[in-house]
Design a protein around this motif. Structure first.
Motif, PDB file in Angstrom:
ATOM      1  N   ALA A 221     -95.430  36.429  23.895  1.00  0.00           N
ATOM      2  CA  ALA A 221     -94.584  37.565  24.278  1.00  0.00           C
ATOM      3  C   ALA A 221     -94.893  38.830  23.486  1.00  0.00           C
ATOM      4  O   ALA A 221     -94.009  39.501  22.978  1.00  0.00           O
ATOM      5  CB  ALA A 221     -93.100  37.200  24.142  1.00  0.00           C
ATOM      6  N   GLU A 222     -96.183  39.170  23.443  1.00  0.00           N
ATOM      7  CA  GLU A 222     -96.583  40.381  22.718  1.00  0.00           C
ATOM      8  C   GLU A 222     -96.159  41.637  23.477  1.00  0.00           C
ATOM      9  O   GLU A 222     -95.751  42.613  22.881  1.00  0.00           O
ATOM     10  CB  GLU A 222     -98.108  40.383  22.497  1.00  0.00           C
ATOM     11  CG  GLU A 222     -98.614  41.606  21.729  1.00  0.00           C
ATOM     12  CD  GLU A 222    -100.094  41.514  21.370  1.00  0.00           C
ATOM     13  OE1 GLU A 222    -100.728  40.502  21.745  1.00  0.00           O
ATOM     14  OE2 GLU A 222    -100.607  42.439  20.729  1.00  0.00           O
ATOM     15  N   THR A 223     -96.265  41.575  24.810  1.00  0.00           N
ATOM     16  CA  THR A 223     -95.909  42.757  25.614  1.00  0.00           C
ATOM     17  C   THR A 223     -94.850  42.389  26.658  1.00  0.00           C
ATOM     18  O   THR A 223     -94.720  41.218  27.047  1.00  0.00           O
ATOM     19  CB  THR A 223     -97.145  43.300  26.370  1.00  0.00           C
ATOM     20  OG1 THR A 223     -97.567  42.311  27.317  1.00  0.00           O
ATOM     21  CG2 THR A 223     -98.290  43.598  25.416  1.00  0.00           C
ATOM     22  N   SER A 224     -94.134  43.391  27.112  1.00  0.00           N
ATOM     23  CA  SER A 224     -93.128  43.136  28.152  1.00  0.00           C
ATOM     24  C   SER A 224     -93.815  42.713  29.440  1.00  0.00           C
ATOM     25  O   SER A 224     -93.275  41.950  30.232  1.00  0.00           O
ATOM     26  CB  SER A 224     -92.260  44.371  28.371  1.00  0.00           C
ATOM     27  OG  SER A 224     -93.077  45.484  28.639  1.00  0.00           O
ATOM     28  N   ASN A 225     -95.029  43.200  29.625  1.00  0.00           N
ATOM     29  CA  ASN A 225     -95.818  42.826  30.778  1.00  0.00           C
ATOM     30  C   ASN A 225     -96.049  41.314  30.852  1.00  0.00           C
ATOM     31  O   ASN A 225     -95.932  40.695  31.903  1.00  0.00           O
ATOM     32  CB  ASN A 225     -97.170  43.552  30.666  1.00  0.00           C
ATOM     33  CG  ASN A 225     -97.855  43.675  31.995  1.00  0.00           C
ATOM     34  OD1 ASN A 225     -97.178  43.835  33.010  1.00  0.00           O
ATOM     35  ND2 ASN A 225     -99.168  43.577  31.982  1.00  0.00           N
ATOM     36  N   GLU A 226     -96.378  40.736  29.708  1.00  0.00           N
ATOM     37  CA  GLU A 226     -96.602  39.287  29.642  1.00  0.00           C
ATOM     38  C   GLU A 226     -95.340  38.540  30.087  1.00  0.00           C
ATOM     39  O   GLU A 226     -95.423  37.555  30.828  1.00  0.00           O
ATOM     40  CB  GLU A 226     -96.973  38.895  28.197  1.00  0.00           C
ATOM     41  CG  GLU A 226     -97.199  37.414  28.021  1.00  0.00           C
ATOM     42  CD  GLU A 226     -97.489  37.025  26.570  1.00  0.00           C
ATOM     43  OE1 GLU A 226     -97.799  37.923  25.755  1.00  0.00           O
ATOM     44  OE2 GLU A 226     -97.386  35.825  26.254  1.00  0.00           O
ATOM     45  N   VAL A 227     -94.190  39.034  29.647  1.00  0.00           N
ATOM     46  CA  VAL A 227     -92.932  38.382  29.986  1.00  0.00           C
ATOM     47  C   VAL A 227     -92.676  38.505  31.486  1.00  0.00           C
ATOM     48  O   VAL A 227     -92.349  37.522  32.164  1.00  0.00           O
ATOM     49  CB  VAL A 227     -91.768  39.010  29.180  1.00  0.00           C
ATOM     50  CG1 VAL A 227     -90.441  38.381  29.596  1.00  0.00           C
ATOM     51  CG2 VAL A 227     -92.009  38.852  27.687  1.00  0.00           C
ATOM     52  N   GLU A 228     -92.876  39.709  32.019  1.00  0.00           N
ATOM     53  CA  GLU A 228     -92.634  39.930  33.453  1.00  0.00           C
ATOM     54  C   GLU A 228     -93.518  39.031  34.308  1.00  0.00           C
ATOM     55  O   GLU A 228     -93.061  38.427  35.271  1.00  0.00           O
ATOM     56  CB  GLU A 228     -92.901  41.397  33.816  1.00  0.00           C
ATOM     57  CG  GLU A 228     -91.745  42.310  33.438  1.00  0.00           C
ATOM     58  CD  GLU A 228     -92.179  43.764  33.300  1.00  0.00           C
ATOM     59  OE1 GLU A 228     -93.167  44.158  33.951  1.00  0.00           O
ATOM     60  OE2 GLU A 228     -91.533  44.494  32.502  1.00  0.00           O
ATOM     61  N   GLU A 229     -94.789  38.943  33.925  1.00  0.00           N
ATOM     62  CA  GLU A 229     -95.707  38.096  34.704  1.00  0.00           C
ATOM     63  C   GLU A 229     -95.317  36.633  34.624  1.00  0.00           C
ATOM     64  O   GLU A 229     -95.420  35.899  35.601  1.00  0.00           O
ATOM     65  CB  GLU A 229     -97.145  38.272  34.204  1.00  0.00           C
ATOM     66  CG  GLU A 229     -97.783  39.523  34.772  1.00  0.00           C
ATOM     67  CD  GLU A 229     -99.239  39.668  34.365  1.00  0.00           C
ATOM     68  OE1 GLU A 229     -99.811  38.705  33.813  1.00  0.00           O
ATOM     69  OE2 GLU A 229     -99.788  40.766  34.586  1.00  0.00           O
ATOM     70  N   CYS A 230     -94.876  36.213  33.461  1.00  0.00           N
ATOM     71  CA  CYS A 230     -94.488  34.816  33.292  1.00  0.00           C
ATOM     72  C   CYS A 230     -93.282  34.495  34.170  1.00  0.00           C
ATOM     73  O   CYS A 230     -93.239  33.466  34.848  1.00  0.00           O
ATOM     74  CB  CYS A 230     -94.178  34.545  31.818  1.00  0.00           C
ATOM     75  SG  CYS A 230     -93.930  32.802  31.454  1.00  0.00           S
ATOM     76  N   SER A 287     -96.620  48.060  22.016  1.00  0.00           N
ATOM     77  CA  SER A 287     -95.992  46.831  22.528  1.00  0.00           C
ATOM     78  C   SER A 287     -94.486  46.842  22.321  1.00  0.00           C
ATOM     79  O   SER A 287     -93.750  46.230  23.093  1.00  0.00           O
ATOM     80  CB  SER A 287     -96.577  45.609  21.832  1.00  0.00           C
ATOM     81  OG  SER A 287     -97.980  45.625  21.912  1.00  0.00           O
ATOM     82  N   GLY A 288     -94.037  47.506  21.240  1.00  0.00           N
ATOM     83  CA  GLY A 288     -92.598  47.561  20.985  1.00  0.00           C
ATOM     84  C   GLY A 288     -92.250  47.129  19.580  1.00  0.00           C
ATOM     85  O   GLY A 288     -93.126  47.024  18.719  1.00  0.00           O
ATOM     86  N   ILE A 289     -90.975  46.878  19.363  1.00  0.00           N
ATOM     87  CA  ILE A 289     -90.471  46.511  18.039  1.00  0.00           C
ATOM     88  C   ILE A 289     -89.797  45.151  18.156  1.00  0.00           C
ATOM     89  O   ILE A 289     -88.826  44.988  18.902  1.00  0.00           O
ATOM     90  CB  ILE A 289     -89.477  47.584  17.530  1.00  0.00           C
ATOM     91  CG1 ILE A 289     -90.189  48.946  17.392  1.00  0.00           C
ATOM     92  CG2 ILE A 289     -88.843  47.160  16.203  1.00  0.00           C
ATOM     93  CD1 ILE A 289     -89.282  50.118  17.053  1.00  0.00           C
ATOM     94  N   ALA A 290     -90.326  44.163  17.446  1.00  0.00           N
ATOM     95  CA  ALA A 290     -89.779  42.806  17.530  1.00  0.00           C
ATOM     96  C   ALA A 290     -88.376  42.759  16.933  1.00  0.00           C
ATOM     97  O   ALA A 290     -88.087  43.447  15.961  1.00  0.00           O
ATOM     98  CB  ALA A 290     -90.702  41.836  16.802  1.00  0.00           C
ATOM     99  N   PRO A 291     -87.510  41.930  17.503  1.00  0.00           N
ATOM    100  CA  PRO A 291     -86.115  41.858  17.038  1.00  0.00           C
ATOM    101  C   PRO A 291     -85.989  40.985  15.790  1.00  0.00           C
ATOM    102  O   PRO A 291     -85.348  39.924  15.807  1.00  0.00           O
ATOM    103  CB  PRO A 291     -85.391  41.226  18.241  1.00  0.00           C
ATOM    104  CG  PRO A 291     -86.424  40.380  18.907  1.00  0.00           C
ATOM    105  CD  PRO A 291     -87.754  41.073  18.680  1.00  0.00           C
ATOM    106  N   VAL A 292     -86.596  41.432  14.706  1.00  0.00           N
ATOM    107  CA  VAL A 292     -86.692  40.603  13.503  1.00  0.00           C
ATOM    108  C   VAL A 292     -85.333  40.255  12.883  1.00  0.00           C
ATOM    109  O   VAL A 292     -85.105  39.099  12.523  1.00  0.00           O
ATOM    110  CB  VAL A 292     -87.634  41.253  12.467  1.00  0.00           C
ATOM    111  CG1 VAL A 292     -87.627  40.489  11.155  1.00  0.00           C
ATOM    112  CG2 VAL A 292     -89.052  41.303  13.027  1.00  0.00           C
ATOM    113  N   PRO A 293     -84.404  41.223  12.754  1.00  0.00           N
ATOM    114  CA  PRO A 293     -83.104  40.833  12.174  1.00  0.00           C
ATOM    115  C   PRO A 293     -82.441  39.697  12.972  1.00  0.00           C
ATOM    116  O   PRO A 293     -81.890  38.769  12.384  1.00  0.00           O
ATOM    117  CB  PRO A 293     -82.282  42.123  12.231  1.00  0.00           C
ATOM    118  CG  PRO A 293     -83.308  43.217  12.192  1.00  0.00           C
ATOM    119  CD  PRO A 293     -84.467  42.679  12.984  1.00  0.00           C
TER     120      PRO A 293
END
Lengths: 661, 661
Positions: A221-230, A287-293
């Motif tokens: 899930a590096e990019t939102s694109n990957e998620v959308e395609e999945c 790619s964005g900012i991962a929700p680390v917290p």
């Protein structure tokens, strides 16, 4: 009598980074062989042990070395090759073509060795790598003296080190057999990502990792694109898809996880999957900012990684942990989130846990391997020092200190750097070699960029078509009459097709480049429905000569390639100077006339609306054959009730251009 | 005969950073006095000029020095004092109390001098500062040889260098008179922010800036809170409010602008306001991410700044420009935004434009001052180097190079650093002095943190109340009867009040600390409406002695302070171990009895619901007076129809605690 040890470090600020965050302001460390024997106050250790060698740390910080949980070390040779580009243009237009051309065992060896030097100089003692020819990565790291999880990449398509994924899996198995049990190297298998793997790759990788008890390293899930395609393909998010494949029964290292939701975090945590957070790379590639917290809240082991230098552009873990801390605050508006202490833990102990080597390293605790660094925090940009906040020293290391403040590095009980001098590597010898390869890559890229053809080849290859083209084209007022004539003729119809075609022609400054056509073919069935779509690129060279008596005969180059990327991608990649768009409806017949195959097209130009054309076409490698066919084309026009006198050879793009001029 | 110049730099990669981004791969620079005389190819300059001195740059990058467009240099002495805290706790609980206590001309001198050393070592040649005792900042920078816009802070409340804003404005005027026309220093006036200024401060600052033709430096829209308050108070956003005040007729430097919209950008651009973008500080304090790509689109001159080290925690402009580039991409998902070339321009030429000194510096152009740096980009973490992308060198400087790669720094034609050796400053002499001040601050903060009282003083001061307290309290079943008795009595009623009170009592581990009460008083008018609210903190010490015969007499400390922050703030700042909440309705009369003032309260406890109490109260500094009053209190109870035998002295918090136990 006092117990005798090999080495005693004294007079240090010792940050153990263990779970209790024990620290000693006047601390020391006892080292025996490759292991930490004891940690405590400097004075107490001096009383307790007799040491072969005593090092006075002069008030420097002694702490576990930093752990880079996700990287592609050999890519150090590609630093600065291409920046500030879209992910696909960057990856498919530059990085992958260059990798296909240049990545070899020698390339990986040199790149990784240079990267190891950079890691050591910035205070990194362990890493998790993912690349090709991973055996070379392992060998380079072992020679440099660094600890590493070395993961062999598996791709569903051809890679630089494997024609098929079975070959790559074999390499992974060989790697694991060779390196399993090595004191520094942990071999691993790396199915690159869900979207670049088949289900078989995922299953085989997981089996190999589980049966060999080694980590499995994957991009998630590096990019939102990957998620959308999945979601489009499998109706579930990436983590859930991979869980369904049983992937997480392996000790998994998940790189990125920029776009995961709470339920995915729960799944990852349930399977003890380690996360490699790569803040710089995720920002730089957009790619964005991962929700680390939220990940930390969910209990996940989140480590920090630099990714490869191609998307960073260095291996500086000090920068990376600072950015991790800053981003968490700025992105949520809560400055108390991800405090420095947590960021430093992510860069050490939790990183070791994330890449499944916490039994060896990540904190300064008796029994763990002696992997440590010494940092000078008395320099100008670190001064002054306050003591009222017990966590102040963590803040100093994360927010003010630089990688260049690292003075000494030890891995597995062995010094790799003393007073910033590398002890296992000769950078001066390596740098000219790297520059030589960079020069070759520069020439490759420059040459490639000189021609549309080379860029087309670079981006995925293209197949050359027959050189001679017979093409007779006539505008027809009554297409139905032509079709009726065709059907009632003696011509043997091999098949018929119905397409709706959307063509974009790219033009280039140098007309010698010809046109590049991006075509979307909609395949229409008897009920008028679209049942398939084909995307193709065709590079159409300029006509070479027009010496043929028959005007229907052309000689020109023609290359065809599947268009696997978007029109937008090709536009940015090829940078045409002009574009022409044509939409048409095509009825096509393949016919046999005196044993020779011809194509007959009835093309209705819808946009721009220019009426209907009849085309008779054939292609061949032989001039003799072409000349014969060009005569027969005239016969065919007659059979179809059209006068050969009105024929023309112009491409539609020229007709459109002349009509609109 | 060739023209003679002072200095010729040859064999450099010269990045002029001028508007055309001219660069010379084998370039040079001719310097005459404090000015750049010519820029061009190394060879051509060698042919053209005869130079007193020639420096072979050995392939290093020669470029304009970086420009730090917003900072508070003297705060270098506060680096690492407090981190990972909420903005208000950080600022009001640590930074401002310490500034009030420690900031002096000597403090500013030392802190700024150290900061100048750090700036020079990281390749900065000019800055825009905003602080107190700004004359000392100017003197320190001038002595160090750095170029600076030095802005005297104006606050509506007392600051470390001024009791009133008129005093601060006088200092600004003196500063301007003294430094205007100096070759390095541009004096400026700095009304701190809209929310810390009165309209008179804004008007006077603007007049001073316009009449003296100097810049005006101000914080704008750093937090969303600031914007919300501005809208609440003035029904417009911050930029529009400031425009209405006519502020932008001055040459304005606007720091932060994290929360501005498109129309505000348009306004700022219309007035040629320069923007100082501080990405690290904005992330670290949780302020947010400024919309830099939109600002650039709007045509604004956006420079980059570090802010003070208290929120950074260093002055590294290389880190800052990298973060600016990365954030723009990651925050929008578009990796082509804010490419390296633009980031480097923001850190140089556009920064100079933003702080209104572009006529002097910011690019390497003939006629500008010789402000430049030399950067070694052949080091390990910068290698290899590619040439196919003409913008590659910018990417290398922004994404891979470090501040420690800066080798040489020149300002105004004078070398300030050669081969990383500072030529105008002696850091080794300064650092121990800084550490000495840090030690004093540590002791101040530690001591303060030992008592609730000290923390209360630190956060804004508190006024001590009278030591002796007469307090008789009786539960009453018929409050109306008491009120009737009061009104029909001979007591002279000085005034009456009606409050609705919400009290939160903080308790502390050490009962000697007493309670800290946070009270919201709603003032109720005759129509039962709230017409005002007062927030107050009261620190109530434990009772000292109970040796008095009259049980209504207490001796204890009592400090009162306006509560200008939120309950949440005080909770995080004081860290109580327990809390008790009480809501009550209070009718209060101030009465005179035999010429002595008493307060009579009729208090209905609503939450928890514990009925109504009558209180008779008085406070005094004199024990004798207190003893007399305690006797009179009993008389008053009798007058009000209540038996003195049932009286008690407990605070409501103790009554609530005993009832709920």
């Amino acid at each position: 009598m006092k117990p005798k040890i090999d080495l005693l470090l004294t007079n240090a600020i010792v940050l153990t980074m263990d779970e209790a965050f024990r620290k000693y302001d006047h601390g020391g460390l006892a080292i025996q062989g490759d292991q930490i024997y004891a940690v405590g106050s400097s004075e107490k250790l001096r009383e307790e042990f007799e040491a072969d060698s005593v090092v006075d740390c002069q008030g420097k910080v002694v702490m576990p070395g930093l752990i880079n949980t996700h990287t592609h070390l050999a890519m150090n040779l590609l630093r600065g090759l291409a920046d500030d580009l879209r992910l696909d243009v960057w990856l498919l237009g530059y990085i992958m073509p260059v990798e296909r051309e240049f990545v070899s065992p020698e390339f990986v060896r040199l790149g990784t060795t240079l990267a190891c030097a950079e890691l050591i100089r910035s205070g990194v003692t362990a890493f998790a790598d993912m690349y090709y020819f991973e055996d070379q990565v392992a060998q380079s790291a072992a020679d440099a003296g660094l600890r590493g999880v070395c993961s062999q990449t598996i791709l569903k398509f051809k890679g630089p080190d494997a024609s098929t994924y079975e070959e790559a899996l074999d390499s992974a198995e060989t790697l694991i057999k060779k390196w399993k049990g090595h004191p520094l190297i942990t071999p691993a298998v790396a199915p690159h990502a869900a979207y670049t793997s088949t289900e078989d790759i995922l299953a085989s990788s997981r089996e190999l990792a589980v049966s060999s008890d080694v980590p499995l390293h994957i991009h998630i899930a590096e990019t939102s694109n990957e998620v959308e395609e999945c979601i489009e393909n499998y109706e579930m998010r990436v983590v859930h898809y991979l869980e369904k494949q049983g992937l997480f029964s392996a000790k998994t290292i998940a790189a990125h996880c920029v776009h995961i939701d709470e339920s995915e975090m729960h799944t990852l945590n349930h399977h003890n999957v380690g996360i490699a957070h790569n803040p710089t790379s995720n920002l730089k590639l957009g790619s964005g900012i991962a929700p680390v917290p939220a990940m930390l809240n969910a209990g996940l082991n989140v480590g920090i990684g630099t990714d490869g230098v191609s998307s960073n552009n260095d291996l500086d873990m000090f920068e990376e942990m600072r950015l991790a801390a800053l981003l968490a605050k700025g992105n949520t508006g809560d400055p108390t989130l991800l405090p420095a202490k947590t960021a430093l833990a992510m860069a050490t102990r939790r990183g070791a846990e994330a890449i499944h080597i916490a039994h060896q390293t990540g904190s300064l605790s008796a029994g763990k391997k002696a992997d440590l660094i010494m940092v000078d925090i008395s320099t100008l940009h670190n001064s002054p020092r306050f003591h009222n906040d017990p966590d102040g020293v963590y803040a100093q290391l994360v927010y003010a200190a630089k990688s260049t403040d690292v003075q000494d590095v030890m891995v597995n009980g062995k010094w790799l750097m003393r007073s910033r001098e590398l002890l296992t590597l000769d950078v001066e010898e390596l740098l000219p070699k790297a520059q030589k390869i960079a020069g070759k890559i520069d020439r490759f890229v420059s040459k490639r960029e000189q021609s549309v053809y080379s860029k087309l080849i670079a981006v995925g290859g293209a197949v050359e078509q027959e050189s001679y083209e017979v093409q007779a084209k006539v505008k027809v007022e009554d297409p139905q009459a032509v079709i009726k004539a065709l059907k009632s003729s003696d011509l043997e119809i091999i098949y018929d097709r119905h397409y709706h075609e959307y063509d974009t022609y790219f033009e280039f400054e140098d007309s010698e480049e010809g046109w590049l056509r991006y075509r979307e073919d909609e395949f229409i069935n008897d009920r008028g429905e679209v049942y398939d779509i084909r995307y193709r690129l065709t590079l159409i060279g300029p006509e070479r000569e027009r010496k043929f008596p028959q005007e229907v005969l052309l000689s020109r180059s023609r290359f065809i390639a599947p268009a696997s990327h978007s029109l937008r991608f090709y536009r940015e990649y090829f940078q045409p100077t002009g574009e022409t768009f044509i939409e048409k409806d095509r009825l096509r017949w393949k016919v046999s006339y005196h044993g020779i195959d011809f194509y007959i097209n009835v093309d209705r130009l819808d946009d721009p609306d220019l009426g209907t054309f009849l085309e008779v076409k054939s292609r061949t490698w032989s001039l003799e054959d072409a000349e014969k066919k060009s005569e027969m084309a005239d016969d065919l026009l007659n059979i179809l009730g059209v006068s050969p006198q009105e024929r023309r050879t112009d491409d539609y793009v020229l007709i459109v251009e002349s009509e609109s001029a």
